[in-house]
Design an enzyme around this catalytic site. Structure first.
Site, PDB file in Angstrom:
ATOM      1  N   THR A 140      -1.382   7.508  -4.100  1.00 23.63           N
ATOM      2  CA  THR A 140      -1.648   7.589  -5.541  1.00 23.63           C
ATOM      3  C   THR A 140      -2.357   8.889  -5.925  1.00 23.63           C
ATOM      4  OG1 THR A 140      -3.650   6.323  -5.105  1.00 23.63           O
ATOM      5  CG2 THR A 140      -1.746   5.095  -5.880  1.00 23.63           C
ATOM      6  N   CYS A 170      -8.766   7.992   2.834  1.00 23.21           N
ATOM      7  CA  CYS A 170     -10.092   7.372   2.737  1.00 23.21           C
ATOM      8  C   CYS A 170     -11.167   8.432   2.880  1.00 23.21           C
ATOM      9  CB  CYS A 170     -10.344   6.395   3.867  1.00 23.21           C
ATOM     10  SG  CYS A 170      -9.017   5.335   4.180  1.00 23.21           S
TER      11      CYS A 170
HETATM   12  C1  LIG Z   1      -2.556  -2.198  -5.995  1.00 24.89           C
HETATM   13  C2  LIG Z   1      -2.212  -1.109  -5.013  1.00 24.89           C
HETATM   14  C3  LIG Z   1      -2.711  -1.184  -3.702  1.00 24.89           C
HETATM   15  C4  LIG Z   1      -2.404  -0.179  -2.772  1.00 24.89           C
HETATM   16  N1  LIG Z   1      -2.892  -0.275  -1.484  1.00 24.89           N
HETATM   17  C5  LIG Z   1      -2.567   0.696  -0.578  1.00 24.89           C
HETATM   18  C6  LIG Z   1      -3.020   0.585   0.777  1.00 24.89           C
HETATM   19  O1  LIG Z   1      -3.667  -0.386   1.169  1.00 24.89           O
HETATM   20  N2  LIG Z   1      -2.697   1.599   1.644  1.00 24.89           N
HETATM   21  C7  LIG Z   1      -1.936   2.687   1.249  1.00 24.89           C
HETATM   22  O2  LIG Z   1      -1.673   3.572   2.070  1.00 24.89           O
HETATM   23  N3  LIG Z   1      -1.464   2.786  -0.020  1.00 24.89           N
HETATM   24  C8  LIG Z   1      -1.766   1.819  -0.928  1.00 24.89           C
HETATM   25  N4  LIG Z   1      -1.274   1.912  -2.204  1.00 24.89           N
HETATM   26  C9  LIG Z   1      -0.391   3.041  -2.579  1.00 24.89           C
HETATM   27  C10 LIG Z   1       1.083   2.608  -2.570  1.00 24.89           C
HETATM   28  O3  LIG Z   1       1.486   2.193  -1.280  1.00 24.89           O
HETATM   29  C11 LIG Z   1       1.996   3.761  -3.042  1.00 24.89           C
HETATM   30  O4  LIG Z   1       1.887   4.842  -2.136  1.00 24.89           O
HETATM   31  C12 LIG Z   1       1.648   4.266  -4.429  1.00 24.89           C
HETATM   32  O5  LIG Z   1       1.315   3.185  -5.278  1.00 24.89           O
HETATM   33  C13 LIG Z   1       2.758   5.089  -5.080  1.00 24.89           C
HETATM   34  O6  LIG Z   1       3.963   4.344  -5.158  1.00 24.89           O
HETATM   35  P1  LIG Z   1       4.408   3.479  -6.465  1.00 24.89           P
HETATM   36  O7  LIG Z   1       4.280   4.385  -7.659  1.00 24.89           O
HETATM   37  O8  LIG Z   1       5.792   3.027  -6.167  1.00 24.89           O
HETATM   38  O9  LIG Z   1       3.437   2.330  -6.557  1.00 24.89           O
HETATM   39  C14 LIG Z   1      -1.578   0.917  -3.160  1.00 24.89           C
HETATM   40  C15 LIG Z   1      -1.070   0.970  -4.466  1.00 24.89           C
HETATM   41  C16 LIG Z   1      -1.373  -0.015  -5.393  1.00 24.89           C
HETATM   42  C17 LIG Z   1      -0.801   0.079  -6.786  1.00 24.89           C
END
Ligand SMILES: Cc1cc2nc3c(=O)[nH]c(=O)nc-3n(C[C@H](O)[C@H](O)[C@H](O)COP(=O)(O)O)c2cc1C
Length: 302
Positions: free
Chosen positions: A192, A129
């Site tokens: 991300t 953040c």
């Molecule tokens: C819609 C969305 C909301 C997310 N919200 C959070 C969050 O609140 N806190 C956090 O640490 N990561 C958040 N992430 C990141 C995911 O937890 C994860 O680290 C990231 O998407 C990579 O993994 P993936 O490719 O399997 O989605 C979010 C990702 C997405 C797509």
């Protein structure tokens, strides 16, 4: 076959965890996947006060992934503790709470409130953040800031603390080392990758927030490379993820050193994915004659 694993004191019956923000609080999936079917649920980020999130559009599809700019919309820690946590506790899930703040003080206050709540097994620190004290720079991009935040949180809670690293840095290893030296019990990675999308008809960025976080298969090679590097640099366990869509993807993360894996975007396509991945890991282990996860964790490190 033994799929048990441990993330710095957070004991998991199996290594597949629901990534923060992609499974909410685990409600609404009844009949598809239950909290007991996964290693743990990492809740959507909780902040000190309710956050409204970013203006829409908040999601854009990309080839091999998605961009999101939700902006950590959530009802705040008081609602989480009074309404969501009791329901999660009843479900029997292993609950890891993801927390986010704009200042050190907010993280510390959140950690001490959550640390005394019944039914929480660990804290994941979302350090991606913007920090208001530092002019909006992401907290997780400076080793000094990461040290300070992990150290401050560790002083107010006995729960295992797992900072979640941002990939939007030049050297992920120095960030991981800072987290470890501050006393992190485990490291979660990756969050991300910052990106954007453009609408050529309106000639405007698609996301209301202009920039968003890229997730899904497009980021898997980046995440694997980073886990591979960090595993060799620190001794604390790693929760690895980013683009996991199959058991094969999850096994790749285990082989480069992750002790557990997180599934995020993949759940949007297949809500039962985490369970299927767990079964696929079992098949793989049986096929290769392994009886415990420790036999494959880090096996691909040269
Ligand atoms: C819609 C969305 C909301 C997310 N919200 C959070 C969050 O609140 N806190 C956090 O640490 N990561 C958040 N992430 C990141 C995911 O937890 C994860 O680290 C990231 O998407 C990579 O993994 P993936 O490719 O399997 O989605 C979010 C990702 C997405 C797509």
């Amino acid at each position: 076959m033994n799929l048990e694993t441990d993330l710095g004191g957070i004991k998991l019956a199996d290594p597949v965890v629901m990534a923060s923000g992609t499974f909410g609080y685990g409600f609404g999936y009844e009949g598809l996947i239950g909290p007991g079917d996964v290693g743990a649920i990492i809740t959507k980020a909780t902040t000190r006060e309710p956050w409204a999130g970013n203006p829409p559009p908040r999601i854009a599809e990309t080839p091999c992934g998605m961009l999101n700019a939700i902006g950590l919309e959530n009802p705040g820690v008081e609602v989480f503790l009074s309404e969501y946590l009791p329901r999660l506790r009843k479900s029997g899930a292993v609950v890891i709470v993801n927390i986010a703040g704009r200042t050190f003080e907010e993280y510390v206050e959140l950690a001490s409130m959550i640390g005394t709540a019944k039914g929480v097994r660990g804290i994941e620190l979302n350090i991606s953040c913007p920090n208001v004290d530092m002019g909006g720079m992401q907290l997780g991009t400076s080793p000094d800031m990461v040290y300070k935040i992990v150290d401050s949180v560790k002083q107010v809670t006995h729960l295992p603390v797992m900072p979640k690293l941002s990939p939007n840095v030049t050297d992920i290893v120095e960030i991981a080392k800072a987290a470890e030296s501050a006393g992190a019990d485990a490291i979660s990675m990756i969050n991300t990758v910052q990106g954007m999308a453009v609408d050529i008809e309106t000639k405007r960025p698609i996301l209301g927030n202009v920039f968003g976080g890229l997730s899904g298969p497009a980021i898997k090679p980046i995440a694997l490379r980073m886990v591979y590097q960090v595993y060799q640099a620190v001794d604390v366990p790693i929760l690895g993820g980013g683009g996991i869509m199959s058991a094969k993807d999850a096994i790749e993360f285990l082989l480069v050193g992750a002790k557990a894996v997180s599934v995020g975007t993949g759940t949007f396509i297949n809500p039962r994915l985490a369970m299927e991945i767990k079964a696929g890991i079992e098949d793989y282990m049986a096929r290769h004659g392994h009886t415990g996860l420790h036999e494959i964790i880090g096996a691909a490190i040269l």
